[in-house]
Write an enzyme that holds these catalytic residues in place. Sequence first.
Site, mmCIF file in Angstrom:
data_model
loop_
_atom_site.group_PDB
_atom_site.id
_atom_site.type_symbol
_atom_site.label_atom_id
_atom_site.label_comp_id
_atom_site.label_asym_id
_atom_site.label_seq_id
_atom_site.Cartn_x
_atom_site.Cartn_y
_atom_site.Cartn_z
ATOM 1 C CG ASN A 1 -52.735 80.394 151.904
ATOM 2 O OD1 ASN A 1 -53.654 81.191 151.704
ATOM 3 N ND2 ASN A 1 -52.274 80.118 153.114
ATOM 4 C CG HIS B 1 -48.363 78.964 158.981
ATOM 5 N ND1 HIS B 1 -47.684 79.642 157.989
ATOM 6 C CD2 HIS B 1 -49.400 78.349 158.358
ATOM 7 C CE1 HIS B 1 -48.279 79.438 156.826
ATOM 8 N NE2 HIS B 1 -49.324 78.660 157.015
#
Length: 469
Positions: free
Chosen positions: A322, A353
């Site tokens: 990522n 998140h």
Amino acid sequence: MSDMQYCAILHGHRELLQLNVRAVDSELKLFLDQVYILNLSKINFVACQLFALLAAFWFRIYLSPSHASSAVRHAFATLFGIYFAVFCFGWYSIHLFVLVMMNYGIMNMASIPNIHRYSFVVAMGYLTLCHISRIYIFHYGILTTDFSGGLCCPLMIITQKITTLACQLHDGIGRQAEELTAEQNRLAVKSRPSLLEYLSYLLNFMSIIAGPCSNYKDYIAFIEGRHVHMKLLEVNWKQKGYDRLPDPSPTSRLGYLYVVTQAAKPKYYFAWTLADAVNNAAGYGFSGVDERGTFRWDLLSNLNIWNIETATSFKMYIENWNIQTAAWLKRVCYDRAPWYPTALTFILSALWHGIYPGYYFTFLTGILITLAARAIRNNCRHYFLSSVPLKIAYDVVTWAVTQLAVCYTVAPFVMLAVEPTIKFYKSVYFHMHILSILVLLLLPIRPQTHSVRRAQNQATMNSIKSKVK
């Protein structure tokens, strides 16, 4: 030859050509239909078996003997098996149900001395009729014998089970124990099964499509939760102090977790690689030229699979997973935090998140492991750079530890909830948490304060400016 004769001959050739074309067209259509049916049956088979695999995990976890009664487990296994049969074979699955019910009648009405004979004759006779119809009625059609969707395979497996149960019922009720071999005595069935038990044994989703045949006594013990205990008794594990399967070691659990993690990665690899391809196709991904003069198209790349799978440090793994999110965290938090940049960056990532507890377990654990890995690398790595064999050994060990540490860290990210996370960490004795804390307490740490990093960044900028001038 007159014109009339010539026209008649030409017309005859035309009709013959049309007949040939129609014949070829019919044969081609028949061939394509057969190919379509064959491929569809294979797809149905694979779909059912994959779904059965998922259902089996769910069955083991949520319908275990400690969570559900035997009747519920029997009913679930039977209903799913019937559904798979109908899905794969349509109305042809009626043959399975007819054979099963005919033999259930025989099992309940026939005398015990003859139950195995009658069941054998009926089951084998029905199966043979199906084999014959496959050749002379269906012309080698739907009733094929392979595992890719043919009805004869389930019929053959059910025939095995019917005759096996009948023989074992005859051994258990119609014969004396001294007349039986050791295996016959062990597998003998002492009472007629109920309808639900009988259907579950013959039609359960675990073996309805491709088998294999199993013993009735083993199956009932499995449904009732006695299977493992019974098998351990057979090999005298009681003498070794066990009455159930031993729990896997923490190392084994991490090994299993590594395999599971590897299976979860491809969806991320696919999504991010496809997104990278979309941007590159638009021309947005161009990032310059490397030292060898090769054009680079990684401006928006979100992962480097090779570096992930061969990472020898926690930092290297994170930097290649990522990537764009890691760059965002670095720009807005790590480079600007006045103190504790690593901890604050992980906390920001957890907040970004979401609010599931598992995210916070993952990123708080990540703080510990990142700091411990950095301390080990700073204090130990230079001892292994003196020779190539030592460097290779260091890389192999750090690769294995990094991969397992990542699995240990990200497990709560998948579990999400507190209870399974604590249960998992307890099963491995929180060993990586403890080791990380010990490393941080025992090894000297080289702090990288905000001012030091700012000085390094300033030096880098000055170097770039001098090169430009």
